[in-house]
Motif scaffolding. Sequence first.
Motif, mmCIF file in Angstrom:
data_model
loop_
_atom_site.group_PDB
_atom_site.id
_atom_site.type_symbol
_atom_site.label_atom_id
_atom_site.label_comp_id
_atom_site.label_asym_id
_atom_site.label_seq_id
_atom_site.Cartn_x
_atom_site.Cartn_y
_atom_site.Cartn_z
ATOM 1 N N GLU A 58 10.051 4.918 8.436
ATOM 2 C CA GLU A 58 10.600 5.835 7.447
ATOM 3 C C GLU A 58 11.114 5.079 6.222
ATOM 4 O O GLU A 58 10.982 5.554 5.089
ATOM 5 C CB GLU A 58 11.693 6.691 8.086
ATOM 6 N N ARG A 59 11.708 3.905 6.451
ATOM 7 C CA ARG A 59 12.135 3.081 5.315
ATOM 8 C C ARG A 59 10.941 2.639 4.487
ATOM 9 O O ARG A 59 10.991 2.609 3.254
ATOM 10 C CB ARG A 59 12.898 1.849 5.827
ATOM 11 N N LEU A 60 9.859 2.324 5.174
ATOM 12 C CA LEU A 60 8.647 1.890 4.489
ATOM 13 C C LEU A 60 7.940 3.058 3.818
ATOM 14 O O LEU A 60 7.218 2.870 2.829
ATOM 15 C CB LEU A 60 7.724 1.212 5.511
ATOM 16 N N GLY A 61 8.140 4.264 4.342
ATOM 17 C CA GLY A 61 7.516 5.433 3.757
ATOM 18 C C GLY A 61 6.082 5.643 4.205
ATOM 19 O O GLY A 61 5.242 6.081 3.416
ATOM 20 N N VAL A 62 5.808 5.354 5.486
ATOM 21 C CA VAL A 62 4.459 5.547 6.015
ATOM 22 C C VAL A 62 4.521 6.486 7.215
ATOM 23 O O VAL A 62 5.566 6.664 7.847
ATOM 24 C CB VAL A 62 3.803 4.210 6.407
ATOM 25 N N ALA A 66 0.812 -1.221 0.000
ATOM 26 C CA ALA A 66 0.000 0.000 0.000
ATOM 27 C C ALA A 66 0.842 1.267 0.000
ATOM 28 O O ALA A 66 0.407 2.296 -0.540
ATOM 29 C CB ALA A 66 -0.922 -0.002 1.224
ATOM 30 N N ALA A 67 2.038 1.222 0.600
ATOM 31 C CA ALA A 67 2.882 2.417 0.661
ATOM 32 C C ALA A 67 3.199 2.888 -0.756
ATOM 33 O O ALA A 67 3.647 2.119 -1.609
ATOM 34 C CB ALA A 67 4.170 2.113 1.420
ATOM 35 N N GLY A 68 2.975 4.158 -1.027
ATOM 36 C CA GLY A 68 3.173 4.698 -2.360
ATOM 37 C C GLY A 68 1.935 4.653 -3.222
ATOM 38 O O GLY A 68 1.857 5.355 -4.239
#
Length: 274
Positions: free
Chosen positions: A89-93, A37-39
């Motif tokens: 933060e690595r996952l971008g959420v 889902a991220a992005g």
Amino acid sequence: MAADPLTTAVDAGTPLVVLSPHLDDAVLSCGGLMSHAAGRTQVRVVTFFTEADAPPYTLSGRRYLRQVGRRDADRLYRERRAEDREVMERLGVDWHHLGLSDCLFRRKPGASGGRNGWVSHVLPESSYIYPTYRLHIAAGRISPHDTYTLGRVRASLEQLASPAHTVLLAPSGVGGHVDHVLVRTAAELSGRPVVYYSDFPYNQQHRPDLGFVERNALVEVEWSRQLAAKVELVRGYRSQADALFPKGALPVVPEIYLFPDSARASYGPVGDAR
């Protein structure tokens, strides 16, 4: 085959809010879904129990600290919060730590840490809401002494500023860990449509709470995408990984999500996500 409801929601750009009892539960149980889902849509992880109180600790608390190779719980939880920030933060959420005390270190109202009081010093368990792991923490029951915590969890859930069609994901409480049951109970009492996730790795040894499943008419959906990415994310929780998986290998199994019948129409038809 029709798309599963989670794919339908993510493809439509529906935001996801994952309610995580502890500083790894969201990734352990939903890491594959979150990686997908991220992005594609907004993902937010709200973690409830992110702190530890001062010593003296219970025997169960001391055993946990030995298990993860630490002596000081406050220092450990600072480390755990830093790990979680790195993984998110690595996952971008988006992420938020609510600052409630983990049940291993949660005292009764009015009790305090430190060295005050000979009884709590000699027998720390007397001041704790959940003095033992097996008989209290893993019993699946919220203590009468913990109604304040339940109220805090419910209030925090109600204050989440989310669009009306946000997919709210909460633990289903597999294994009976009381912090998971607290978050599940708050979600169930919220009156909102909730998707419940099967708590990993507890679900590798325990069956779902059938009373809870039947009460909410829940239907299972499997999610098998991005599981390799999930493994890498779990390894980011360095202070916990060895204790959780002492044999070194993380079982790569589908994530399980449970939808209420009343919510299926909101997210699409139920199917197999594989």
